[in-house]
Design a protein around this motif. Structure first.
Motif, PDB file in Angstrom:
ATOM      1  N   LEU A 112      76.914  15.131  46.197  1.00 48.42           N
ATOM      2  CA  LEU A 112      77.011  16.570  46.483  1.00 48.42           C
ATOM      3  C   LEU A 112      78.363  16.901  47.093  1.00 48.42           C
ATOM      4  CD1 LEU A 112      73.472  17.500  47.885  1.00 48.42           C
ATOM      5  CD2 LEU A 112      74.427  18.004  45.623  1.00 48.42           C
ATOM      6  N   ASN A 113      78.830  16.031  47.999  1.00 51.32           N
ATOM      7  CA  ASN A 113      80.151  16.173  48.599  1.00 51.32           C
ATOM      8  C   ASN A 113      80.405  17.582  49.137  1.00 51.32           C
ATOM      9  OD1 ASN A 113      82.607  15.203  49.470  1.00 51.32           O
ATOM     10  ND2 ASN A 113      83.650  15.719  47.564  1.00 51.32           N
ATOM     11  N   THR A 114      79.444  18.069  49.915  1.00 50.87           N
ATOM     12  CA  THR A 114      79.581  19.368  50.570  1.00 50.87           C
ATOM     13  C   THR A 114      79.785  19.127  52.067  1.00 50.87           C
ATOM     14  OG1 THR A 114      77.205  19.556  51.020  1.00 50.87           O
ATOM     15  CG2 THR A 114      78.010  20.463  48.904  1.00 50.87           C
ATOM     16  N   PRO A 115      80.214  20.140  52.803  1.00 46.75           N
ATOM     17  CA  PRO A 115      80.323  19.934  54.250  1.00 46.75           C
ATOM     18  C   PRO A 115      78.993  19.475  54.873  1.00 46.75           C
ATOM     19  CG  PRO A 115      81.461  21.945  53.615  1.00 46.75           C
ATOM     20  CD  PRO A 115      80.736  21.444  52.395  1.00 46.75           C
ATOM     21  N   GLU A 116      77.886  20.035  54.410  1.00 46.31           N
ATOM     22  CA  GLU A 116      76.574  19.665  54.952  1.00 46.31           C
ATOM     23  C   GLU A 116      76.228  18.212  54.622  1.00 46.31           C
ATOM     24  OE1 GLU A 116      77.036  22.291  52.867  1.00 46.31           O
ATOM     25  OE2 GLU A 116      76.769  24.009  54.194  1.00 46.31           O
ATOM     26  N   SER A 117      76.502  17.806  53.382  1.00 46.66           N
ATOM     27  CA  SER A 117      76.159  16.432  52.998  1.00 46.66           C
ATOM     28  C   SER A 117      77.062  15.425  53.720  1.00 46.66           C
ATOM     29  CB  SER A 117      76.226  16.257  51.480  1.00 46.66           C
ATOM     30  OG  SER A 117      77.539  16.384  50.993  1.00 46.66           O
ATOM     31  N   ARG A 118      78.327  15.763  53.864  1.00 47.01           N
ATOM     32  CA  ARG A 118      79.241  14.866  54.577  1.00 47.01           C
ATOM     33  C   ARG A 118      78.851  14.750  56.047  1.00 47.01           C
ATOM     34  NH1 ARG A 118      82.857  17.607  51.158  1.00 47.01           N
ATOM     35  NH2 ARG A 118      83.534  18.978  52.836  1.00 47.01           N
ATOM     36  N   LYS A 119      78.417  15.855  56.633  1.00 44.01           N
ATOM     37  CA  LYS A 119      77.976  15.836  58.033  1.00 44.01           C
ATOM     38  C   LYS A 119      76.746  14.942  58.186  1.00 44.01           C
ATOM     39  CE  LYS A 119      76.344  18.673  61.814  1.00 44.01           C
ATOM     40  NZ  LYS A 119      75.714  19.926  62.206  1.00 44.01           N
ATOM     41  N   ALA A 120      75.789  15.059  57.256  1.00 43.36           N
ATOM     42  CA  ALA A 120      74.578  14.232  57.318  1.00 43.36           C
ATOM     43  C   ALA A 120      74.935  12.754  57.217  1.00 43.36           C
ATOM     44  CB  ALA A 120      73.603  14.629  56.210  1.00 43.36           C
ATOM     45  N   LEU A 121      75.857  12.412  56.322  1.00 45.47           N
ATOM     46  CA  LEU A 121      76.281  11.017  56.182  1.00 45.47           C
ATOM     47  C   LEU A 121      76.996  10.533  57.442  1.00 45.47           C
ATOM     48  CD1 LEU A 121      77.547  11.073  52.501  1.00 45.47           C
ATOM     49  CD2 LEU A 121      75.660   9.676  53.385  1.00 45.47           C
ATOM     50  N   TRP A 122      77.839  11.376  57.998  1.00 41.14           N
ATOM     51  CA  TRP A 122      78.558  11.014  59.214  1.00 41.14           C
ATOM     52  C   TRP A 122      77.579  10.770  60.359  1.00 41.14           C
ATOM     53  CZ3 TRP A 122      79.191  13.452  64.008  1.00 41.14           C
ATOM     54  CH2 TRP A 122      80.167  12.884  64.831  1.00 41.14           C
ATOM     55  N   GLU A 123      76.604  11.699  60.524  1.00 42.48           N
ATOM     56  CA  GLU A 123      75.614  11.548  61.594  1.00 42.48           C
ATOM     57  C   GLU A 123      74.757  10.305  61.384  1.00 42.48           C
ATOM     58  OE1 GLU A 123      73.569  15.304  61.574  1.00 42.48           O
ATOM     59  OE2 GLU A 123      75.116  16.269  62.805  1.00 42.48           O
ATOM     60  N   PHE A 124      74.409  10.025  60.138  1.00 37.02           N
ATOM     61  CA  PHE A 124      73.616   8.837  59.847  1.00 37.02           C
ATOM     62  C   PHE A 124      74.417   7.582  60.176  1.00 37.02           C
ATOM     63  CE2 PHE A 124      72.429   5.482  56.794  1.00 37.02           C
ATOM     64  CZ  PHE A 124      71.165   5.213  57.288  1.00 37.02           C
ATOM     65  N   GLY A 125      75.665   7.547  59.787  1.00 36.51           N
ATOM     66  CA  GLY A 125      76.515   6.400  60.095  1.00 36.51           C
ATOM     67  C   GLY A 125      76.670   6.185  61.584  1.00 36.51           C
ATOM     68  N   ARG A 126      76.801   7.275  62.282  1.00 30.31           N
ATOM     69  CA  ARG A 126      76.938   7.202  63.740  1.00 30.31           C
ATOM     70  C   ARG A 126      75.676   6.679  64.393  1.00 30.31           C
ATOM     71  NH1 ARG A 126      79.658  11.722  67.603  1.00 30.31           N
ATOM     72  NH2 ARG A 126      79.096  10.410  69.307  1.00 30.31           N
ATOM     73  N   SER A 127      74.513   7.206  63.974  1.00 28.04           N
ATOM     74  CA  SER A 127      73.257   6.771  64.577  1.00 28.04           C
ATOM     75  C   SER A 127      72.924   5.338  64.186  1.00 28.04           C
ATOM     76  CB  SER A 127      72.099   7.711  64.203  1.00 28.04           C
ATOM     77  OG  SER A 127      71.791   7.602  62.834  1.00 28.04           O
ATOM     78  N   SER A 128      73.342   4.894  62.995  1.00 20.32           N
ATOM     79  CA  SER A 128      73.097   3.526  62.554  1.00 20.32           C
ATOM     80  C   SER A 128      73.878   2.528  63.398  1.00 20.32           C
ATOM     81  CB  SER A 128      73.492   3.362  61.080  1.00 20.32           C
ATOM     82  OG  SER A 128      72.679   4.141  60.270  1.00 20.32           O
ATOM     83  N   ARG A 129      75.078   2.909  63.774  1.00 20.60           N
ATOM     84  CA  ARG A 129      75.908   2.005  64.594  1.00 20.60           C
ATOM     85  C   ARG A 129      75.409   1.921  66.011  1.00 20.60           C
ATOM     86  NH1 ARG A 129      80.124   4.596  61.610  1.00 20.60           N
ATOM     87  NH2 ARG A 129      80.390   6.059  63.309  1.00 20.60           N
ATOM     88  N   SER A 130      74.745   2.949  66.492  1.00 21.41           N
ATOM     89  CA  SER A 130      74.336   2.957  67.905  1.00 21.41           C
ATOM     90  C   SER A 130      72.987   2.308  68.116  1.00 21.41           C
ATOM     91  CB  SER A 130      74.309   4.392  68.446  1.00 21.41           C
ATOM     92  OG  SER A 130      73.317   5.145  67.798  1.00 21.41           O
ATOM     93  N   THR A 131      72.297   1.909  67.029  1.00 15.64           N
ATOM     94  CA  THR A 131      70.989   1.277  67.221  1.00 15.64           C
ATOM     95  C   THR A 131      71.067  -0.209  67.121  1.00 15.64           C
ATOM     96  OG1 THR A 131      70.466   1.559  64.879  1.00 15.64           O
ATOM     97  CG2 THR A 131      69.621   3.219  66.411  1.00 15.64           C
TER      98      THR A 131
END
Length: 131
Positions: A112-131
């Motif tokens: 999709l490569n939209t601001p919303e989809s990129r934000k979701a991927l960024w947040e997921f990557g961030r939460s994955s690293r912190s667990t």
């Protein structure tokens, strides 16, 4: 990519289904045990070809489906069709216990490569690293 009309399975499909049989019929056929191989590819190709025109119906079919195999197939089709309407599904299933649903969700967000989809991927990557 559509199989050539010289493919006997595809030729038979086109004789039986001169026009798109609809999302519900395609999903019902995919759920049959005797539907395998190239026929699965043909049905998935039909669903993908008509996905944009039937996005709401395709998403509803995914949401109501209980067969995990069909859910994976349907989410893959929604992803490959790059349906913007799939964004909420992709975000929701990005954290699924099912690796295949996670895969299609991540791919869907990337495609999709939209601001919303990129934000979701960024947040997921961030939460994955912190667990």
């Amino acid at each position: 990519m559509k199989p050539a009309l010289t493919d006997p399975v595809y030729a038979h499909w086109k004789r039986q289904h001169r026009k798109f049989p609809g999302v519900a019929k395609c999903v019902e056929m995919l759920g049959r045990r005797n539907v395998q191989g190239v026929l699965v590819d043909i049905i998935c190709g039909e669903l993908q070809e008509y996905a944009a025109a039937h996005a709401a119906e395709l998403i509803a079919a995914f949401q109501s489906e209980t067969d995990e195999r069909l859910r994976r197939i349907l989410l893959g089709i929604i992803c490959e069709a790059k349906l913007p309407e799939g964004l909420p599904l992709f975000v929701e299933y990005l954290r699924s216990d099912d690796e295949s649903l996670r895969h299609w969700s991540e791919q869907g967000l990337r495609s999709l490569n939209t601001p919303e989809s990129r934000k979701a991927l960024w947040e997921f990557g961030r939460s994955s690293r912190s667990t």
